[in-house]
Design a protein around this motif. Structure first.
Motif, PDB file in Angstrom:
ATOM      1  N   VAL A   1       0.751  -1.260  -0.521  1.00 13.21           N
ATOM      2  CA  VAL A   1       0.043  -0.004   0.199  1.00 13.21           C
ATOM      3  C   VAL A   1       0.952   1.426   0.125  1.00 13.21           C
ATOM      4  O   VAL A   1       1.371   1.278   1.178  1.00 13.21           O
ATOM      5  CB  VAL A   1      -0.757  -0.042   1.313  1.00 13.21           C
ATOM      6  CG1 VAL A   1      -1.898   1.288   1.299  1.00 13.21           C
ATOM      7  CG2 VAL A   1      -1.655  -1.528   1.373  1.00 13.21           C
ATOM      8  N   ARG A   2       0.972   1.552  -0.986  1.00 10.48           N
ATOM      9  CA  ARG A   2       1.530   3.025  -1.059  1.00 10.48           C
ATOM     10  C   ARG A   2       0.594   4.629   0.001  1.00 10.48           C
ATOM     11  O   ARG A   2       0.081   4.243   0.048  1.00 10.48           O
ATOM     12  CB  ARG A   2       1.454   3.629  -2.044  1.00 10.48           C
ATOM     13  CG  ARG A   2       2.056   2.959  -3.281  1.00 10.48           C
ATOM     14  CD  ARG A   2       1.771   3.456  -4.926  1.00 10.48           C
ATOM     15  NE  ARG A   2       0.298   3.811  -4.929  1.00 10.48           N
ATOM     16  CZ  ARG A   2      -0.774   3.589  -5.864  1.00 10.48           C
ATOM     17  NH1 ARG A   2      -0.515   1.793  -5.980  1.00 10.48           N
ATOM     18  NH2 ARG A   2      -2.005   3.080  -6.288  1.00 10.48           N
ATOM     19  N   ASN A   3       2.131   4.816   0.602  1.00 10.45           N
ATOM     20  CA  ASN A   3       1.511   6.321   1.703  1.00 10.45           C
ATOM     21  C   ASN A   3       0.745   5.376   2.712  1.00 10.45           C
ATOM     22  O   ASN A   3      -0.871   5.790   3.127  1.00 10.45           O
ATOM     23  CB  ASN A   3       0.929   7.451   0.488  1.00 10.45           C
ATOM     24  CG  ASN A   3       1.166   7.863  -0.530  1.00 10.45           C
ATOM     25  OD1 ASN A   3       2.596   7.867  -0.474  1.00 10.45           O
ATOM     26  ND2 ASN A   3       0.490   8.222  -1.509  1.00 10.45           N
ATOM     27  N   LEU A   4       1.159   4.449   3.530  1.00 12.73           N
ATOM     28  CA  LEU A   4       0.215   3.514   4.518  1.00 12.73           C
ATOM     29  C   LEU A   4       0.152   4.749   5.759  1.00 12.73           C
ATOM     30  O   LEU A   4      -0.727   4.478   5.879  1.00 12.73           O
ATOM     31  CB  LEU A   4       0.394   2.264   4.770  1.00 12.73           C
ATOM     32  CG  LEU A   4       0.032   0.881   5.858  1.00 12.73           C
ATOM     33  CD1 LEU A   4      -0.886   1.116   4.792  1.00 12.73           C
ATOM     34  CD2 LEU A   4       1.191   0.385   5.665  1.00 12.73           C
ATOM     35  N   LEU A   5       1.300   5.287   5.979  1.00 13.29           N
ATOM     36  CA  LEU A   5       1.420   5.604   7.494  1.00 13.29           C
ATOM     37  C   LEU A   5       0.213   7.083   7.341  1.00 13.29           C
ATOM     38  O   LEU A   5      -0.596   7.608   8.192  1.00 13.29           O
ATOM     39  CB  LEU A   5       2.398   6.435   7.732  1.00 13.29           C
ATOM     40  CG  LEU A   5       2.896   7.374   8.808  1.00 13.29           C
ATOM     41  CD1 LEU A   5       2.380   6.172   9.296  1.00 13.29           C
ATOM     42  CD2 LEU A   5       4.156   7.613   8.939  1.00 13.29           C
ATOM     43  N   ALA A   6      -0.142   7.805   6.197  1.00 11.49           N
ATOM     44  CA  ALA A   6      -0.224   8.484   6.182  1.00 11.49           C
ATOM     45  C   ALA A   6      -2.090   8.450   5.687  1.00 11.49           C
ATOM     46  O   ALA A   6      -3.013   8.253   6.427  1.00 11.49           O
ATOM     47  CB  ALA A   6      -0.756   9.482   4.572  1.00 11.49           C
ATOM     48  N   LEU A   7      -2.136   6.830   4.773  1.00 17.80           N
ATOM     49  CA  LEU A   7      -3.975   7.248   5.536  1.00 17.80           C
ATOM     50  C   LEU A   7      -4.259   6.547   6.369  1.00 17.80           C
ATOM     51  O   LEU A   7      -5.032   6.613   6.750  1.00 17.80           O
ATOM     52  CB  LEU A   7      -3.586   5.932   4.263  1.00 17.80           C
ATOM     53  CG  LEU A   7      -3.931   5.863   2.413  1.00 17.80           C
ATOM     54  CD1 LEU A   7      -3.204   4.688   1.661  1.00 17.80           C
ATOM     55  CD2 LEU A   7      -4.879   7.055   1.982  1.00 17.80           C
TER      56      LEU A   7
ATOM     57  N   LEU B   1     -12.018   1.722  -7.954  1.00 20.89           N
ATOM     58  CA  LEU B   1     -10.916   3.109  -8.645  1.00 20.89           C
ATOM     59  C   LEU B   1     -10.021   3.040  -8.420  1.00 20.89           C
ATOM     60  O   LEU B   1      -8.949   4.219  -9.311  1.00 20.89           O
ATOM     61  CB  LEU B   1     -12.151   4.170  -8.527  1.00 20.89           C
ATOM     62  CG  LEU B   1     -13.583   4.669  -9.100  1.00 20.89           C
ATOM     63  CD1 LEU B   1     -13.793   5.985  -9.560  1.00 20.89           C
ATOM     64  CD2 LEU B   1     -13.247   3.160 -10.438  1.00 20.89           C
ATOM     65  N   ASP B   2      -9.118   2.299  -7.659  1.00 24.65           N
ATOM     66  CA  ASP B   2      -7.719   2.575  -7.494  1.00 24.65           C
ATOM     67  C   ASP B   2      -6.770   1.518  -8.773  1.00 24.65           C
ATOM     68  O   ASP B   2      -5.921   1.104  -8.150  1.00 24.65           O
ATOM     69  CB  ASP B   2      -7.494   1.227  -6.108  1.00 24.65           C
ATOM     70  CG  ASP B   2      -6.034   1.689  -5.339  1.00 24.65           C
ATOM     71  OD1 ASP B   2      -5.674   2.575  -5.859  1.00 24.65           O
ATOM     72  OD2 ASP B   2      -5.422   0.969  -4.919  1.00 24.65           O
TER      73      ASP B   2
ATOM     74  N   ALA C   1      -5.226   7.061  -9.301  1.00 23.53           N
ATOM     75  CA  ALA C   1      -5.330   5.495  -8.294  1.00 23.53           C
ATOM     76  C   ALA C   1      -4.487   6.672  -6.847  1.00 23.53           C
ATOM     77  O   ALA C   1      -5.689   6.547  -5.845  1.00 23.53           O
ATOM     78  CB  ALA C   1      -4.408   4.912  -8.920  1.00 23.53           C
ATOM     79  N   ASP C   2      -3.524   6.891  -6.944  1.00 21.07           N
ATOM     80  CA  ASP C   2      -3.544   7.933  -5.475  1.00 21.07           C
ATOM     81  C   ASP C   2      -3.937   8.877  -5.033  1.00 21.07           C
ATOM     82  O   ASP C   2      -4.946   9.003  -3.720  1.00 21.07           O
ATOM     83  CB  ASP C   2      -1.828   8.658  -5.153  1.00 21.07           C
ATOM     84  CG  ASP C   2      -0.996   7.566  -5.756  1.00 21.07           C
ATOM     85  OD1 ASP C   2      -0.517   6.489  -5.013  1.00 21.07           O
ATOM     86  OD2 ASP C   2      -0.150   7.855  -5.603  1.00 21.07           O
TER      87      ASP C   2
ATOM     88  N   SER D   1     -11.367   8.310  -1.261  1.00 22.37           N
ATOM     89  CA  SER D   1     -11.631   7.443  -0.368  1.00 22.37           C
ATOM     90  C   SER D   1     -11.858   7.227   0.942  1.00 22.37           C
ATOM     91  O   SER D   1     -12.937   6.926   1.553  1.00 22.37           O
ATOM     92  CB  SER D   1     -11.864   5.741  -1.973  1.00 22.37           C
ATOM     93  OG  SER D   1     -12.959   4.888  -0.774  1.00 22.37           O
ATOM     94  N   CYS D   2     -10.397   7.432   0.993  1.00 22.82           N
ATOM     95  CA  CYS D   2     -10.367   7.340   2.344  1.00 22.82           C
ATOM     96  C   CYS D   2     -10.829   8.803   3.278  1.00 22.82           C
ATOM     97  O   CYS D   2     -11.393   8.389   4.579  1.00 22.82           O
ATOM     98  CB  CYS D   2      -9.080   6.897   2.219  1.00 22.82           C
ATOM     99  SG  CYS D   2      -8.141   6.563   4.724  1.00 22.82           S
ATOM    100  N   ILE D   3     -10.481   9.535   3.013  1.00 22.36           N
ATOM    101  CA  ILE D   3     -11.410  10.877   3.364  1.00 22.36           C
ATOM    102  C   ILE D   3     -12.523  10.795   3.274  1.00 22.36           C
ATOM    103  O   ILE D   3     -13.829  10.905   4.813  1.00 22.36           O
ATOM    104  CB  ILE D   3     -10.645  11.538   3.193  1.00 22.36           C
ATOM    105  CG1 ILE D   3      -9.421  11.988   3.471  1.00 22.36           C
ATOM    106  CG2 ILE D   3     -11.770  12.792   3.576  1.00 22.36           C
ATOM    107  CD1 ILE D   3      -8.923  12.864   2.734  1.00 22.36           C
ATOM    108  N   ILE D   4     -13.702  10.821   2.317  1.00 20.56           N
ATOM    109  CA  ILE D   4     -15.088  10.481   2.930  1.00 20.56           C
ATOM    110  C   ILE D   4     -15.465   9.335   3.543  1.00 20.56           C
ATOM    111  O   ILE D   4     -16.466   8.991   3.852  1.00 20.56           O
ATOM    112  CB  ILE D   4     -15.406  10.479   1.002  1.00 20.56           C
ATOM    113  CG1 ILE D   4     -14.742  11.801   0.053  1.00 20.56           C
ATOM    114  CG2 ILE D   4     -17.114   9.762   0.588  1.00 20.56           C
ATOM    115  CD1 ILE D   4     -15.744  13.129   0.614  1.00 20.56           C
TER     116      ILE D   4
END
Length: 682
Positions: free
Chosen positions: A372-378, A596-597, A602-603, A609-612
């Motif tokens: 998973v890209r940017n896992l810490l931020a997500l 839609l990833d 994609a990023d 999607s994570c925020i909403i």
């Protein structure tokens, strides 16, 4: 003596040549087998020791006199002279062991100057692989005289598959013979080539492939004054195409960073199993490049080193990352990390790595799961969003519970059910990481099942919202089902698949989410495991339900749009946005963003999607607040306090006027009440 006819002599010559060819082939095969048995060393045994702290003593120096492997009550020792350029003298703590016997194996490869020890479940690198150009190799190791029997020591000493002694002995002594490394490497290459007949199809293992390329190949570059960079290409083997070579671009900034020497060495390894010490979900390429400057530590180069790897086709489903092994941080164990490296250009058969330091480099292919890209931020966004949503859902429940005392609104019970399931889902998801690290596998079985249940329950209530809206729009002259019918649908029905999956077993537990930045430090959470049964359950219970929910949600939104697009209120931007946005929160259509990833966005879509979705509870509360505020501002009963509304009171003219007037204050937030009243007046 009578001479044979000439035609008979000619007839015998091919037969004689055939017999000689077979003889030479068998001779070569025999000599190859015998040399292979003497080339390297694999010595295994069982270390009999006492209880307590155990250690490993290593004393290795350059030379070719031999090696001694010894053991006592608390220490295993390896000392001698068999290396060409590796030197080591230190004591390594192995930890506390309560068992009396510990199996171990010592591996020695003279063509790479590589010595590795497996002991107590650890793979320790005592001598790193290197190129031995112009060096002397130490080979033909043979066992010397047997040591005396002792209560502590080495039991069941074995060389490859041959048992030397089943007794417990204090040490084993192996003598060796020196030979020129280049001569030995050429000899092994020729023997492996001769060992395969032309035209014969052979499926080769990694070991057999190594025999065709038994030595590491290196190139040295002198960085003179005015150095502007150089491209170094791996030396090609016979029959190797140019497209399969590896190319390294050394930037001019390396000359400035190197203070003590001007010489840079690039070593190219192929199919060395030593480097393949990764998880079963990962695999590194066959090619590994080592870049060194003697007696220098080079880090944080302003211009990165570019390494172009050519490889077999990597499927799009398998992600890749450029990794390096920092021998300063992990000198004994191979540990591939993505620090200081990133992927540049890439294709199906090509990967470019950009790295700002010097060490060993390769490409790591992630088979499963996909990093998973940017896992810490997500993770931070999800945790914050879930905490806010859980609190918001509690506020919505209190607000609707008070409202239900004043107006008998069927949709209020549906909204309360959705808010309760979302509150539980967000609360569990917020704490799943902590519970996975604290409680472990046993607790995660229960937490994972509860998290799955709350997710399915939320989907069920979103489906009830869609069905209730459809009933209000299309079945306007029939009374809607009693609110208490929906509780078994929203709370009981989702429990059925969860109970079945829990009974099947090996579905719920600790799940590792692998970040692309550090594949060896996964994020732990309580969810479904990574196995075939859990994957099948995920597809059928989660993805299928989500896809159906998203499809029905968008269909319902389109139906609402068709009904109200011609109305005067739709022309008010505030009302149009509020209607579609509010219904999207109820219908769960935003969960469709998870499909839609892919592609260039994609990023962005992943973060959106994570925020909403993590803020769905907060958006639900915001919707109720805004509609209640709008009702108070306009004083219009059509903008009441529920979302889909009790529009039935406006449409069934047979109801008592007093009851209708009291219930008009509980009509829809959306435009359904006005729309359906105007339909009846027409």
């Amino acid at each position: 003596m009578k001479q044979q006819p000439e035609h008979q002599q000619l007839k015998m010559e091919p037969r004689l040549m055939h017999d000689l060819r077979v003889f030479f082939i068998f001779f070569i095969l025999f000599s190859t087998a015998s040399s292979e048995s003497d080339l390297d060393l694999k010595f295994c045994g069982v270390w009999r020791h006492g209880n307590g702290h155990l250690s490993l003593n290593v004393h290795l120096s350059k030379g070719c006199s031999g090696i001694v492997v010894s053991a006592n009550q608390s220490a295993l020792s390896i000392e001698g002279q068999i290396t060409a350029q590796c030197e080591r003298a230190n004591e390594i703590q192995l930890g506390v062991n309560s068992e009396e016997d510990t199996p171990f194996c010592l591996y020695w490869d003279p063509l790479l100057d590589q010595l590795k020890l497996q002991v107590g479940g650890k793979n320790l690198t005592l001598c790193w692989p290197a190129s031995l150009k112009g060096k002397t190799c130490c080979t033909d190791l043979s066992n010397g005289a047997n040591a005396e029997e002792a209560p502590y020591g080495i039991k069941d000493g074995t060389v490859k598959t041959d048992l030397i002694s089943s007794k417990t002995r204090t040490h084993y002594n192996f003598t060796a013979q020196p030979i020129n490394c280049k001569m030995l490497c050429d000899q092994q290459s020729q023997q492996s080539t001769q060992g395969h007949m032309p035209g014969q199809t052979t499926v080769m293992s990694i070991t057999e492939w190594n025999m065709e390329h038994p030595c590491a190949r290196s190139s040295e570059v002198e960085m003179m004054k005015g150095f502007r960079g150089v491209n170094i290409t791996s030396p090609s083997s016979k029959g190797e195409s140019a497209e399969s070579t590896t190319m390294v671009h050394i930037p001019p900034t390396l000359k400035e960073a190197a203070k003590k020497t001007n010489k840079v060495v690039c070593t190219f390894f192929q199919n060395n199993s030593f480097f393949q010490e990764v998880h079963k979900e990962d695999r590194i390429l066959d090619d590994v490049v080592g870049i060194t400057v003697e007696n220098e530590i080079i880090i944080n180069l302003p211009e990165p080193i570019r390494i172009a790897f050519h490889h077999d086709v990597i499927p799009k489903t398998h992600s890749r990352s450029c990794v390096s092994w920092d021998t300063r941080k992990d000198p004994l164990q191979v540990n591939w990390l993505g620090d200081g490296c990133k992927v540049g250009q890439k294709g199906e058969k090509y990967t470019e790595c950009l790295c700002n330091h010097l060490t060993y480099f390769t490409v790591l292919v992630q088979l499963k799961p996909r990093p998973v890209r940017n896992l810490l931020a997500l993770t931070a966004i999800s945790s914050l969003g879930c905490a806010v949503s859980a609190i918001s859902c509690v506020a919505v429940i209190v607000f609707l519970a008070r409202k239900s005392k004043r107006c008998k609104e069927p949709s209020i019970h549906i909204h309360i059910g959705l808010a309760v399931s979302l509150a539980c889902l967000n609360l569990l998801f917020f704490s799943t990481g902590v519970l996975a690290n604290v409680g472990g596998e046993r607790m995660c079985v229960w937490v994972g099942a509860l998290l799955h249940y709350t997710l399915l329950s939320s989907f069920a209530w979103m489906g009830v919202e869609i069905f209730h809206t459809f009933w209000l729009i299309c079945v306007i002259f029939s009374p809607s089902p009693t609110p208490y019918v929906w509780y078994p649908v929203g709370f009981v029905l989702p429990a059925i698949p969860v109970v079945i999956l829990a009974a099947v077993g090996d579905i719920y537990g600790v799940k590792e989410v692998v970040p692309s930045s550090d594949i060896h430090n996964p994020y732990l959470m309580c969810w479904m495991k990574e196995n075939d049964k859990a994957l099948l359950a995920h597809y059928f219970t989660n993805l299928t339900v989500m896809a159906l929910l998203v499809f029905l949600g968008f269909a319902m939104l389109f139906m609402v749009y068709r009904k109200i697009r011609t109305r005067h209120e739709w022309r008010q931007n505030r009302m149009a946005f509020l209607s579609i946005w509010g219904l999207s929160c109820l219908f769960g259509t935003t969960w469709g963003l998870g499909f839609l990833d892919f592609g260039p966005l994609a990023d962005f879509l992943l973060f959106f999607s994570c925020i909403i979705n993590s803020l769905q509870g907060f958006l639900l509360m915001l919707r109720f607040y805004m509609l209640d505020w709008m009702r108070k501002q306009t004083g219009d009963s059509a903008l009441g306090n529920s979302s889909t509304g009790s529009t039935r009171q406006h449409m069934l003219q047979a109801q008592e006027k007093g009851k209708r007037d009291s219930e008009q204050s509980c009509s829809s937030h959306t435009l359904y009440g006005k729309m359906q009243n105007s339909f009846l007046r027409k």
